[in-house]
Scaffold this active site. Sequence first.
Site, PDB file in Angstrom:
ATOM      1  N   SER A  93      44.033  36.656  45.676  1.00 54.43           N
ATOM      2  CA  SER A  93      42.627  37.033  45.512  1.00 54.43           C
ATOM      3  C   SER A  93      41.724  35.901  45.065  1.00 54.43           C
ATOM      4  O   SER A  93      40.500  36.086  44.982  1.00 54.43           O
ATOM      5  CB  SER A  93      42.511  38.197  44.508  1.00 54.43           C
ATOM      6  OG  SER A  93      42.832  39.416  45.121  1.00 54.43           O
ATOM      7  N   LYS A  96      38.766  35.328  47.180  1.00 55.46           N
ATOM      8  CA  LYS A  96      37.491  36.036  47.025  1.00 55.46           C
ATOM      9  C   LYS A  96      36.423  35.183  46.365  1.00 55.46           C
ATOM     10  O   LYS A  96      35.247  35.542  46.391  1.00 55.46           O
ATOM     11  CB  LYS A  96      37.717  37.337  46.263  1.00 55.46           C
ATOM     12  CG  LYS A  96      38.518  38.345  47.070  1.00 55.46           C
ATOM     13  CD  LYS A  96      38.939  39.545  46.256  1.00 55.46           C
ATOM     14  CE  LYS A  96      39.777  40.478  47.132  1.00 55.46           C
ATOM     15  NZ  LYS A  96      40.814  41.182  46.390  1.00 55.46           N
ATOM     16  N   SER A 156      37.843  42.811  42.054  1.00 57.76           N
ATOM     17  CA  SER A 156      38.677  42.204  43.087  1.00 57.76           C
ATOM     18  C   SER A 156      38.875  43.156  44.261  1.00 57.76           C
ATOM     19  O   SER A 156      39.957  43.254  44.837  1.00 57.76           O
ATOM     20  CB  SER A 156      40.048  41.793  42.513  1.00 57.76           C
ATOM     21  OG  SER A 156      40.683  40.850  43.337  1.00 57.76           O
TER      22      SER A 156
END
Length: 413
Positions: A93, A96, A156
């Site tokens: 993640s 992101k 997230s």
Amino acid sequence: MQRNTLSFLPVVFAIAAGVLVPDSVSFAVTPATKPASQKKPAAEAPASAPPAGQTAVAGGAPTLPAKAWLLMDFDSGELLASANPDEALPPASLTKMMTSFLVEQALRSGKLKKDDLVSVSQNAWCRGSSTESCMYLPLNGQATVIDILRGIIIQSGNDASKAIAEHMAGSEEGFAKLMNAEAKRLGMTHTNFVNATGLPDPEHKSSARDLANLARAIVRDSSDYYPIYAEREFKYNGIKQGNRNALLYTDPSVDGLKTGHTQEAGYCLVTSSKRNGMRLITVILNTTSMKARADETRTLLGWGFANFEKATPIQPDAVVTSAKVSFGKADTVAAGLGSPWSLTVPRGQQVRTTVQVKPDLEAPVAKGTVIGKVIAESNGKPVGETPLVAQADVERSGWLRRMWQHVLKWFGK
């Protein structure tokens, strides 16, 4: 990217435990449509010998068990300590950060507005499973861009990331092209994005150095939205979820950025911390647990702030040298710094500077023109450089004076 559900626990319990909830956990009592069962944590991989860290500090760098890690000075982008900084690894993640950065830049440029509505397609929608991080956007519903941005950064959310990707580029594949174009612009040479979420793909990779440079760009270029990275919780669709960066709850100097976890990527964390005017960025990739990524980051930040300090080699208003100018009404021009200059160097080490002026400088020269550079060295190694600029205008001389100057130059005078 995995998600379990859990009732909200007081922050004080999280601090006492040494970590917060994993990337996969929600802080809220979940709706009946969400599964109540919890997935057992995967067994940790056998420990291997930690990579050797590199640093200019006497005594060496800390020993950290992460597969790759680094400590970067925010102002200069210099690596202060690192291990395997350029190895391309699954970023989970941490991906992101690029997704949110593109949203932030679109907001800055006016391509997006905070109140624009983003639709949630079947592809973007999270189905309430325990296998991914979700903002829990409603299927075929809409959410504002600013809520989507918070869902990406704080929660997230894979659904938030996919929805904004489709909104901005028509598809997640198209958005990945935007991500890679921006990565190229930022000099992220060991990065290739395939999706907006960081879900596993053999071609989806990044390095610790690249991710640190991305974090640096976010702090530098997204000042209007960077405070979101320090927000501890966000409530959407009746579900309150907490930021998974444990250091936000235990270290007031930490104000971002992002956690990540998949089985392939291990536990990852990118953090920014500012103390006494010095900002440091850390990256931890592929370590063994939530607690490990938080502890290793604390160790790295503590070591960094203890072993490095800011130095100002030259004051902003100082005249550094006098540069010779040919064919001007003046034969020389004062040269100095174009802007304040500071460096992060090992504590106690002296900084020495050398000046390089462009040869054969000819008038006219406008005030502020770059006419050379100043190079700083510490302990015999370059630690930074800054432009040297003209401090005044030098007009071109008249034709008669120029003829005489040509004659003098011909005879080497």
